[in-house]
Motif scaffolding. Structure first.
Motif, short mmCIF file in Angstrom:
data_model
loop_
_atom_site.label_atom_id
_atom_site.label_comp_id
_atom_site.label_asym_id
_atom_site.label_seq_id
_atom_site.Cartn_x
_atom_site.Cartn_y
_atom_site.Cartn_z
N ALA A 164 -10.87 23.50 28.98
CA ALA A 164 -9.46 23.13 28.91
C ALA A 164 -9.30 21.62 29.13
O ALA A 164 -8.55 20.95 28.42
CB ALA A 164 -8.65 23.90 29.95
N GLY A 165 -10.02 21.08 30.11
CA GLY A 165 -9.97 19.65 30.36
C GLY A 165 -10.53 18.85 29.21
O GLY A 165 -10.00 17.79 28.85
N ARG A 166 -11.60 19.36 28.58
CA ARG A 166 -12.19 18.66 27.45
C ARG A 166 -11.25 18.69 26.25
O ARG A 166 -11.13 17.71 25.50
CB ARG A 166 -13.53 19.29 27.07
CG ARG A 166 -14.30 18.45 26.02
CD ARG A 166 -15.62 19.08 25.64
NE ARG A 166 -16.50 19.16 26.77
CZ ARG A 166 -16.88 20.30 27.35
NH1 ARG A 166 -16.42 21.45 26.90
NH2 ARG A 166 -17.70 20.30 28.38
N ILE A 167 -10.57 19.80 26.04
CA ILE A 167 -9.60 19.89 24.94
C ILE A 167 -8.49 18.86 25.14
O ILE A 167 -8.13 18.13 24.22
CB ILE A 167 -9.02 21.32 24.85
CG1 ILE A 167 -10.09 22.29 24.33
CG2 ILE A 167 -7.80 21.35 23.92
CD1 ILE A 167 -9.69 23.75 24.45
N LEU A 168 -7.95 18.79 26.36
CA LEU A 168 -6.89 17.82 26.64
C LEU A 168 -7.39 16.39 26.47
O LEU A 168 -6.68 15.53 25.91
CB LEU A 168 -6.36 18.02 28.06
CG LEU A 168 -5.53 19.29 28.32
CD1 LEU A 168 -5.14 19.35 29.79
CD2 LEU A 168 -4.29 19.32 27.44
N GLY A 172 -6.12 13.80 23.66
CA GLY A 172 -5.56 12.52 24.07
C GLY A 172 -6.14 11.36 23.28
O GLY A 172 -5.40 10.48 22.80
N PHE A 173 -7.48 11.36 23.10
CA PHE A 173 -8.08 10.26 22.35
C PHE A 173 -7.87 10.42 20.85
O PHE A 173 -7.79 9.43 20.12
CB PHE A 173 -9.56 10.14 22.69
CG PHE A 173 -9.80 9.17 23.81
CD1 PHE A 173 -9.89 7.81 23.56
CD2 PHE A 173 -9.91 9.62 25.11
CE1 PHE A 173 -10.09 6.91 24.59
CE2 PHE A 173 -10.11 8.72 26.15
CZ PHE A 173 -10.21 7.37 25.89
N LEU A 174 -7.79 11.67 20.35
CA LEU A 174 -7.46 11.85 18.94
C LEU A 174 -6.08 11.29 18.63
O LEU A 174 -5.85 10.71 17.56
CB LEU A 174 -7.51 13.33 18.57
CG LEU A 174 -8.85 13.88 18.08
CD1 LEU A 174 -8.78 15.40 17.91
CD2 LEU A 174 -9.27 13.21 16.78
N ALA A 175 -5.16 11.46 19.56
CA ALA A 175 -3.80 10.95 19.35
C ALA A 175 -3.79 9.44 19.24
O ALA A 175 -3.16 8.87 18.33
CB ALA A 175 -2.89 11.40 20.49
N VAL A 176 -4.52 8.76 20.13
CA VAL A 176 -4.47 7.29 20.09
C VAL A 176 -5.34 6.71 18.98
O VAL A 176 -5.02 5.65 18.43
CB VAL A 176 -4.88 6.69 21.46
CG1 VAL A 176 -3.90 7.08 22.54
CG2 VAL A 176 -6.29 7.09 21.86
N THR A 177 -6.43 7.40 18.60
CA THR A 177 -7.26 6.89 17.50
C THR A 177 -6.67 7.24 16.14
O THR A 177 -6.87 6.52 15.16
CB THR A 177 -8.69 7.43 17.58
OG1 THR A 177 -8.67 8.87 17.53
CG2 THR A 177 -9.37 6.97 18.85
N GLY A 178 -5.97 8.37 16.06
CA GLY A 178 -5.43 8.82 14.78
C GLY A 178 -4.10 8.21 14.43
O GLY A 178 -3.78 8.01 13.26
N LEU A 179 -3.29 7.90 15.44
CA LEU A 179 -1.94 7.41 15.18
C LEU A 179 -1.82 5.90 15.25
O LEU A 179 -0.82 5.33 14.78
CB LEU A 179 -0.95 8.03 16.20
CG LEU A 179 -0.84 9.56 16.17
CD1 LEU A 179 0.10 10.03 17.29
CD2 LEU A 179 -0.35 10.05 14.82
N LEU A 283 -13.56 18.73 19.49
CA LEU A 283 -12.37 19.54 19.77
C LEU A 283 -12.57 20.99 19.36
O LEU A 283 -12.27 21.92 20.12
CB LEU A 283 -11.15 18.96 19.07
CG LEU A 283 -9.84 19.72 19.24
CD1 LEU A 283 -9.44 19.79 20.71
CD2 LEU A 283 -8.74 19.07 18.41
N ILE A 284 -13.11 21.21 18.16
CA ILE A 284 -13.35 22.57 17.68
C ILE A 284 -14.36 23.28 18.60
O ILE A 284 -14.16 24.44 18.98
CB ILE A 284 -13.85 22.55 16.23
CG1 ILE A 284 -12.72 22.11 15.30
CG2 ILE A 284 -14.38 23.94 15.81
CD1 ILE A 284 -13.18 21.83 13.88
N ALA A 285 -15.43 22.59 18.96
CA ALA A 285 -16.43 23.18 19.86
C ALA A 285 -15.82 23.53 21.21
O ALA A 285 -16.14 24.56 21.82
CB ALA A 285 -17.62 22.23 20.03
#
Length: 445
Positions: A164-168, A172-179, A283-285
Motif C-alpha cells: 500500500a505504501g509503495r503504491i502511494l 506520487g512520483f508518477l503524478a509529478v513526472t507525468g504531469l 505500480l502494477i507489480a
C-alpha cells in the motif's frame, strides 16, 4: 503469541487495521526516498560528481537508512517491551513523519553545497531509526490482540502496509513526472511526495491513539515479568532464533530493492525505458502484491508454513533471474510480466514472515527480538542497489547481479526452514529475566 483470556475480537480487528494504516504511512515515507534516490537525488545532491558516480552516491544515501535500523530496533524494542507497544509505535510514526517532511524541505547542493548531502544522510539515518522500531511493533499490536492460532493471519495486516505504501509512493512520483516537465521535477516538484507525508501522519496518529495496549504486555506487567534490558536477553537466550531470522528474510529486501530501485535506475539510464513507463511497471507489480500477498498467510491455515516457505522461495529463484532477463529486452510488456512473476512468490513469503518471527520469540523480548531481526537483515541488504550497480558497472553484464539475487534467496530458504522447524517460543522466564520486585522503572498501565 499471547493466550491471555482478555482477548477481544473487536479490538483485534481494530488493531489489525491500525497496524495496516500505520505501516502504510511508514513505508510510503521509506519508498518515496528509494524512488527519489533512483530518479533525482543524483543531480540534486551530487551535481559535482560524474553522473554514473552520482547514482552510486545516491544509492549510498539510500543504504545508510538500513544501517540505523538495528539501532531503531534496539531503542524502540526496549520501549515496546518495557513500557508498551502503543507508545513505541506513536513515537516511530512521529519520527518518520518529521524526517520525511524534512527531506522535502532540504536545500540542494546548488544552494548550500556539501552540507546538502550531509543533511540528507542525517535525515535518512533517522528514517531508518524509525522503520527499525515501527515494523516489529506493528506486527505485535496486530498478532498479540488475537488468538495464537491466528497469528500468521493477523501479522499479515502489518505486511499489507508495504504494498500500500509503495503504491502511494509510486503514484506520487508518477503524478509529478507525468504531469510536469523535467525541469519542474528537479526544481521543486520532487518535494511534493515528501511534504504530503505530513497529512498521512496525522491520520495515522489519530488511529493509533485510539488503540488499546497489547494484552501480552499487560500480562507481563501484572506478573512483574518485564525484562530489564531486552536486547541483552535476546542475545543471551534467543541468539539462534535471531541469526536464523536475519538470514531467513534476506530475500524480501533483495527482491524489492532490486526491482524498485536498482532496476528503475538501470532501465531508465541504460535501456530505453522512460521514468513514467518503468514507474508504471513498479505500480502494477505493487498492485499485484497488494492482492496476492495475503494468500501467503491464508495458505498457512491449510498447509504447513515450513512446506509453504520451501515452495515459495524455491519458485522465487528462477523468477528473479527471469525478471532481469525480461527487463533487459527493453520491451515494456515483457518487463512487466517479469516484474510481476518475481513479485508473487516473494510477497507471499513476506506475508508469512511476520508470524514466523513473532512466534520465534517470547513476549517478554518479542518487540526487541523481531525488530532486531528485521533491522539487522535490512542493514545487510540495504546496500542491495549499491551492490547490484557496482556488480553491473564493474562487469558490464547482468550475470553477477542475478547471481547475487539467487544466492541470497537460497540462503533465505535454508534459514527459514530451520527457523520454522523449531517449536514456538515458550513463555517461561527465569527469575533473572524478570524485573526485580519494586523496580520503579516498570511503568504503571
Amino acid at each position: 503469541m499471547s493466550t491471555a483470556p482478555q482477548l477481544d475480537e473487536r479490538m483485534a480487528r481494530k488493531a489489525g487495521i491500525a497496524a495496516f494504516v500505520g505501516t502504510t504511512i511508514e513505508w510510503y515515507d521509506f519508498y518515496i526516498y528509494g524512488t527519489a534516490s533512483a530518479l533525482v537525488f543524483g543531480p540534486l545532491f551530487f551535481s559535482n560528481a560524474d553522473p554514473a558516480v552520482a547514482v552510486l552516491l545516491s544509492f549510498g544515501t539510500f543504504a545508510v537508512g538500513f544501517l540505523t535500523r538495528p539501532l531503531g530496533g534496539a531503542v524502540f524494542g526496549h520501549l515496546g517491551d518495557r513500557i508498551g507497544r502503543k507508545r513505541a509505535l506513536i513515537s516511530t510514526l512521529l519520527l518518520m513523519g518529521i524526517t520525511t517532511v524534512g527531506v522535502g524541505l532540504l536545500p540542494t547542493y546548488a544552494t548550500i553545497g556539501a552540507a546538502a548531502p550531509v543533511l540528507l544522510i542525517v535525515l535518512r539515518m533517522l528514517q531508518g531509526l524509525a522503520v527499525g522500531g515501527e515494523w516489529g511493533g506493528a506486527v505485535l499490536i496486530a498478532t498479540e490482540h488475537t488468538r495464537s492460532d491466528r497469528g500468521f493471519l493477523f501479522g499479515a495486516f502489518a505486511q499489507q502496509g508495504s504494498p500500500a505504501g509503495r503504491i502511494l509512493a509510486t503514484l506520487g512520483f508518477l503524478a509529478v513526472t507525468g504531469l510536469l516537465p523535467e525541469d519542474a521535477l528537479l526544481e521543486w516538484a520532487w518535494r511534493l511526495p515528501f511534504l504530503a507525508s505530513a497529512l498521512l501522519v496525522v491520520v495515522g496518529l489519530i488511529i493509533r491513539l485510539k488503540l488499546e495496549e497489547s494484552p501480552a504486555i499487560k500480562q507481563l506487567h501484572e506478573r512483574n515479568e518485564v525484562v530489564k534490558v531486552p536486547v541483552v536477553e535476546v542475545f543471551r537466550s534467543n541468539f539462534r532464533e535471531l541469526v536464523l531470522g536475519i538470514f531467513g528474510i534476506l530475500c524480501v529486501f533483495v527482491v524489492v530493492y532490486a526491482r524498485d530501485t536498482f532496476a528503475l535506475a538501470w532501465a531508465t539510464k541504460s535501456l530505453d525505458f522512460s521514468k513514467d513507463s518503468f514507474l508504471s511497471i513498479i505500480l502494477i507489480a505493487s498492485v499485484v502484491q497488494f492482492f496476492v500477498q495475503p494468500f501467503g498467510a491464508i495458505l498457512t491455515t491449510r498447509w504447513s508454513p515450513r512446506a509453504l516457505v520451501t515452495l515459495l522461495l524455491g519458485l522465487e529463484i528462477p523468477a528473479l533471474a527471469l525478471m532481469f532477463v525480461l527487463i533487459g529486452t527493453g520491451n515494456w510488456t515483457l518487463a512487466m510480466i517479469g516484474a510481476v512473476l518475481a513479485t508473487i512468490p516473494d510477497v507471499m513469503f513476506y506475508a508469512i514472515m511476520a508470524g514466523m518471527l513473532a512466534q520465534s520469540f517470547p513476549a517478554r523480548v518479542r518487540y526487541t527480538g523481531i525488530s532486531l531481526t528485521y533491522g539487522l537483515s535490512g542493514a545487510l541488504c540495504g546496500t542491495t542497489p549499491l551492490i547490484l550497480q557496482w556488480l553491473h558497472s564493474g562487469s558490464g553484464s547482468m550475470v553477477l547481479p542475478v547471481a547475487f539475487g539467487i544466492v541470497t534467496t537460497a540462503i533465505s530458504l535454508v534459514c527459514s526452514r530451520a527457523l520454522l522447524g523449531r517449536p514456538a517460543a515458550e513463555e517461561t522466564p527465569t527469575s533473572d529475566q524478570a524485573a526485580a520486585p519494586g523496580d520503579t522503572t516498570t511503568p504503571t498501565r
